[in-house]
Write a protein that holds these residues in place. Structure first.
Motif, mmCIF file in Angstrom:
data_model
loop_
_atom_site.group_PDB
_atom_site.id
_atom_site.type_symbol
_atom_site.label_atom_id
_atom_site.label_comp_id
_atom_site.label_asym_id
_atom_site.label_seq_id
_atom_site.Cartn_x
_atom_site.Cartn_y
_atom_site.Cartn_z
ATOM 1 N N GLU A 27 32.375 25.620 32.302
ATOM 2 C CA GLU A 27 33.179 26.726 31.791
ATOM 3 C C GLU A 27 34.313 27.128 32.752
ATOM 4 O OE1 GLU A 27 32.198 31.375 30.614
ATOM 5 O OE2 GLU A 27 30.584 30.030 31.237
ATOM 6 N N VAL A 28 35.443 27.531 32.192
ATOM 7 C CA VAL A 28 36.551 28.050 33.000
ATOM 8 C C VAL A 28 36.599 29.569 32.823
ATOM 9 C CG1 VAL A 28 39.077 28.181 33.176
ATOM 10 C CG2 VAL A 28 37.937 25.956 32.950
ATOM 11 N N ILE A 29 36.685 30.277 33.954
ATOM 12 C CA ILE A 29 36.762 31.734 33.881
ATOM 13 C C ILE A 29 38.013 32.163 34.643
ATOM 14 C CG2 ILE A 29 35.517 33.895 34.261
ATOM 15 C CD1 ILE A 29 32.968 32.229 34.612
ATOM 16 N N GLU A 30 38.810 33.035 34.024
ATOM 17 C CA GLU A 30 40.078 33.414 34.632
ATOM 18 C C GLU A 30 40.013 34.756 35.350
ATOM 19 O OE1 GLU A 30 43.065 33.332 31.637
ATOM 20 O OE2 GLU A 30 43.021 31.138 31.487
ATOM 21 N N ALA A 31 40.710 34.819 36.469
ATOM 22 C CA ALA A 31 40.882 36.081 37.197
ATOM 23 C C ALA A 31 42.006 35.885 38.193
ATOM 24 C CB ALA A 31 39.598 36.471 37.919
ATOM 25 N N PRO A 32 42.817 36.932 38.434
ATOM 26 C CA PRO A 32 43.939 36.802 39.363
ATOM 27 C C PRO A 32 43.508 36.864 40.832
ATOM 28 C CG PRO A 32 43.901 38.994 38.405
ATOM 29 C CD PRO A 32 42.801 38.229 37.739
ATOM 30 N N VAL A 33 42.286 37.312 41.102
ATOM 31 C CA VAL A 33 41.821 37.390 42.486
ATOM 32 C C VAL A 33 40.441 36.743 42.583
ATOM 33 C CG1 VAL A 33 41.181 38.904 44.407
ATOM 34 C CG2 VAL A 33 43.079 39.548 42.910
ATOM 35 N N VAL A 34 40.289 35.883 43.598
ATOM 36 C CA VAL A 34 38.985 35.265 43.850
ATOM 37 C C VAL A 34 38.614 35.558 45.302
ATOM 38 C CG1 VAL A 34 37.690 33.097 43.977
ATOM 39 C CG2 VAL A 34 39.413 33.416 42.171
ATOM 40 N N LEU A 35 37.430 36.149 45.508
ATOM 41 C CA LEU A 35 36.912 36.346 46.865
ATOM 42 C C LEU A 35 35.796 35.341 47.056
ATOM 43 C CD1 LEU A 35 36.375 40.228 47.310
ATOM 44 C CD2 LEU A 35 38.435 38.885 47.710
ATOM 45 N N SER A 36 35.883 34.560 48.117
ATOM 46 C CA SER A 36 34.837 33.563 48.320
ATOM 47 C C SER A 36 34.019 33.865 49.561
ATOM 48 C CB SER A 36 35.442 32.174 48.454
ATOM 49 O OG SER A 36 34.428 31.268 48.835
ATOM 50 N N THR A 37 32.700 33.821 49.428
ATOM 51 C CA THR A 37 31.807 33.991 50.579
ATOM 52 C C THR A 37 31.139 32.665 50.936
ATOM 53 O OG1 THR A 37 29.802 34.552 49.327
ATOM 54 C CG2 THR A 37 31.319 36.345 49.784
ATOM 55 N N ALA A 38 31.660 31.591 50.365
ATOM 56 C CA ALA A 38 31.017 30.280 50.559
ATOM 57 C C ALA A 38 31.302 29.660 51.931
ATOM 58 C CB ALA A 38 31.455 29.324 49.459
ATOM 59 N N GLY A 39 32.156 30.282 52.732
ATOM 60 C CA GLY A 39 32.544 29.692 54.018
ATOM 61 C C GLY A 39 33.981 29.191 53.909
ATOM 62 N N GLY A 59 45.987 35.299 46.487
ATOM 63 C CA GLY A 59 44.951 35.800 45.585
ATOM 64 C C GLY A 59 43.567 35.214 45.854
ATOM 65 N N LEU A 60 43.481 34.281 46.806
ATOM 66 C CA LEU A 60 42.166 33.750 47.204
ATOM 67 C C LEU A 60 41.884 34.198 48.631
ATOM 68 C CD1 LEU A 60 39.633 31.874 46.960
ATOM 69 C CD2 LEU A 60 41.085 30.004 47.776
ATOM 70 N N TYR A 61 40.774 34.905 48.811
ATOM 71 C CA TYR A 61 40.425 35.416 50.130
ATOM 72 C C TYR A 61 39.004 35.016 50.492
ATOM 73 C CZ TYR A 61 44.411 38.264 48.877
ATOM 74 O OH TYR A 61 45.650 38.666 48.473
ATOM 75 N N VAL A 62 38.741 34.883 51.802
ATOM 76 C CA VAL A 62 37.361 34.642 52.210
ATOM 77 C C VAL A 62 36.791 35.910 52.833
ATOM 78 C CG1 VAL A 62 37.498 32.156 52.578
ATOM 79 C CG2 VAL A 62 38.075 33.686 54.459
ATOM 80 N N CYS A 63 35.511 36.133 52.615
ATOM 81 C CA CYS A 63 34.826 37.202 53.333
ATOM 82 C C CYS A 63 33.418 36.751 53.659
ATOM 83 C CB CYS A 63 34.861 38.519 52.576
ATOM 84 S SG CYS A 63 34.095 38.517 50.979
ATOM 85 N N GLY A 64 32.721 37.553 54.446
ATOM 86 C CA GLY A 64 31.390 37.165 54.912
ATOM 87 C C GLY A 64 31.510 36.346 56.173
ATOM 88 N N THR A 65 30.549 35.490 56.377
ATOM 89 C CA THR A 65 30.404 34.717 57.603
ATOM 90 C C THR A 65 31.713 34.214 58.209
ATOM 91 O OG1 THR A 65 28.268 34.058 56.766
ATOM 92 C CG2 THR A 65 29.162 32.745 58.557
#
Ligand SMILES: Cc1cc2nc3c(=O)[nH]c(=O)nc-3n(C[C@H](O)[C@H](O)[C@H](O)COP(=O)(O)OP(=O)(O)OC[C@H]3O[C@@H](n4cnc5c(N)ncnc54)[C@H](O)[C@@H]3O)c2cc1C
Lengths: 85, 485
Positions: free
Chosen positions: B268-280, B452-458
């Motif tokens: 599935e494709v899901i749309e959003a203008p901002v993605v926060l990734s905690t995957a590293g 619009g793509l940011y990392v957070c967490g570790t």
């Protein structure tokens, strides 16, 4: 209630939500909030976010210093909150 | 657009960021590849017992209402009452090196005393180092990385004290080998020595449940078993994600089946203008559909661990185990780097979850041991054999080591155990090399080559349970709420 007490009440009510451990009984209106309460920039952000959420008003970043004391809040927010309280 | 923000990963950072955004009316979707939330600090059941994946100690413990403390800040930001985490403070911990022991509990004065008594010639230097640490603003999002060793050497002339300070701080938060970025050093120093350790009554589940309840209360949406396969971009901007295709669960036993359920096929494709990734950071870059953005330099981390949990049929205190945590090292110098062998037992961490001031004693005795390991060696072992025998062999060696470090023998009291290795960590969190503390390259600003793509967490540089939550909060604030997007 006059507008000035109610703007102060609005701000204090927001602070009570954000910082439930703070004692808000005798906050002085003319002293910087930061100097009497343990509030940091994250908390000020939340005051702004709550104002937007509750009353639909926008406080731009340049205007954050206007929220320094309860008196300055009343002065700055009074007109913005007019008719919304 | 389907959502305002998509968050990749329902670990501590993702849950905390999700709460902040949902609180302020962003339509948030939290996507988690695994079948349970919690990430590196989740929980599971085995042999009918609940186990925490990673919980030794929640760092940053301060009593209720403590001003300016990270824990106070994060509870406020999430509108979670202090009582919700049910924190029980530690009894007392040790750093044990050959012939020398430093003690600390949740009162910094005790630790200072212990350092002063053990290293009389270093008193002044240590106090000045503490002042230097206090002055440092490690929370700044635009801080520049500097190595900590030269700073420590400026204040402390005895390498043994430097090693003893490093030991707990590196074990609980360094992605680098034998070095630690100074900001990271300050964060860890404060969170462990100046603040302290606590354990949530009920284990990490208490924390995860509190976060989940808040997230749902604010209207956030969580989808489990929803791995992100690609981060979609258009003209250098994030526009959404593509999921891994979900397949029918194959009947192959609990753990394996869940993973087989996710094929590497477009879903599935899901749309959003901002993605926060905690995957590293390197892991996130690898997900970007745009090849130039993917080629950014980000070395994966090399530090991974073997963690063994032993269940005892007695209260550890009755077996003479009084400490909450013991950080030990028994060689000349403390050598924090990837192990040459499967594991390196010259140093390690021993944790006794019973030794917290619990309202109600734990039902059984527990001991946990962490040893530095080598991902490649573990990954090369075929499963089930010789992998399983290697686990048993190392567990026995760890037990022997713990018995010699703590004195006295608890081994006859072990009634159950579970061991997990760097490959287990990799398997459950997708961290390259099972690197618990992520990449040595931290991205304080949270920014990536994709708008619009940011990392957070570790990999934003705040780790541990409390650190990861604070990271989620700061990036949600700075990059979404303050940006007004
Ligand atoms: C053995 C061990 C012991 C530890 N002990 C302690 C301790 O005592 N105290 C302490 O404070 N900290 C401890 N930690 C560290 C702490 O657990 C972590 O620093 C913290 O949980 C990191 O949180 P995070 O949200 O940044 O990352 P993670 O927990 O890794 O969360 C990332 C999440 O993203 C998910 N994910 C990854 N890729 C995808 C994808 N493509 N699509 C969807 N989802 C994806 C993962 O499944 C994971 O759930 C320990 C860790 C381990 C492994």
């Amino acid at each position: 209630m006059s507008t000035s007490t109610s703007v102060a009440a609005v701000v204090l009510d927001i602070i009570a939500t954000i910082a439930p451990d703070e004692d808000l009984d005798d906050v002085k209106p003319d002293v910087r909030l930061r100097d009497q309460l343990d509030l940091d920039s994250m908390d000020f952000l939340d005051i702004v976010m709550e104002l937007r959420k509750r009353y639909g008003i926008e406080v731009p970043e340049e205007a954050y210093p206007k929220l320094a004391t309860l008196d300055s809040c009343t002065e700055y927010l009074g007109p913005l909150l007019e008719g919304k309280l | 657009m389907d959502y305002d923000v998509i968050i990749i990963g329902a670990g501590m950072a993702g849950l905390a960021a999700g709460i902040r955004l949902a609180m302020y009316d962003r339509r948030v979707l939290l996507l988690e590849r695994h079948y349970a939330p919690g990430g590196l600090n989740s929980y599971y059941h085995r042999h009918g017992r609940p186990f925490d994946v990673g919980l030794h100690a929640m760092t940053n413990y301060v009593p209720r209402g403590t001003r300016r403390a990270p824990l106070t800040k994060l509870l406020r930001q999430l509108r979670i009452p202090y009582e919700a985490f049910r924190l029980c403070p530690q009894i007392g911990s040790e750093i044990r090196f050959p012939g020398v022991t430093l003690r600390f509990a949740n009162d910094f004065e005790d630790f200072r005393q212990s350092v002063h008594e053990t290293f009389p010639s270093q008193r002044e230097g240590f106090d000045r180092l503490v002042e230097r640490i206090e002055e440092h603003d490690e929370l700044s999002l635009d801080a520049r990385p500097i190595p900590s060793r030269p700073v420590l050497e400026e204040f402390i002339s005895d390498p043994l004290l430097i090693d003893m300070l490093y030991c707990p701080l590196m074990y609980y938060g360094s992605p680098e080998e034998n070095e630690m970025e100074f900001g990271q050093f300050c964060i860890m120093f404060k969170s462990i020595f100046k603040e302290g350790f606590a354990r949530p009554e009920g284990g990490v589940r208490t924390v995860i449940d509190a976060l989940l309840a808040r997230f749902r209360e604010e209207g956030g949406e969580l989808r489990l078993r929803s791995g992100v396969r690609r981060i979609l971009t258009r003209k250098g901007r994030a526009v959404g994600v593509e999921l891994q295709k979900a397949r029918g669960v194959t009947k192959l036993g609990r753990r394996r089946a869940e993973v087989l359920a996710m094929a590497d096929e477009p879903g599935e494709v899901i749309e959003a203008p901002v993605v926060l990734s905690t995957a590293g950071y390197p892991e996130t870059l690898a997900l970007i559909d745009d090849r130039t953005a993917r080629s950014e330099e980000a070395p994966p981390g090399r530090m991974s661990f073997v963690e063994s949990i032993m269940v005892l049929d007695a209260e550890p205190r009755q077996l003479g185990i009084e400490q909450t945590i013991v950080f030990y090292n028994d060689s000349d110098r403390f050598d924090y780097r990837r192990s040459d062998d499967d594991c390196d037992l010259r140093s390690g961490v021993i944790c006794c979850p019973n030794n917290y001031a619990h309202a109600k004693p734990l039902p059984e005795g527990l001991l946990r041991v962490t040893s530095i390991a080598n991902y490649d060696r573990w990954a090369a072992l075929e499963k089930p054999e010789p992998y399983a025998s290697a686990k048993r062999r190392w567990l026995e060696r760890q037990q022997e080591k713990v018995a010699s470090v703590l004195g006295g023998d608890f081994r006859a009291h072990v009634v159950a155990d579970d061991v997990f290795t760097p490959t287990t960590i990799h398997h459950f969190t997708d961290r390259i090399h099972g690197a618990v503390y992520g990449s040595p390259r931290k991205v304080r600003s949270g920014r990536t080559p994709v708008a619009g793509l940011y990392v957070c967490g570790t990999d934003q540089g705040f780790l541990g349970i409390v650190g990861a939550m604070l990271s989620g909060i700061s990036i949600a604030n700075a990059r979404v709420l303050m940006a007004g997007s």
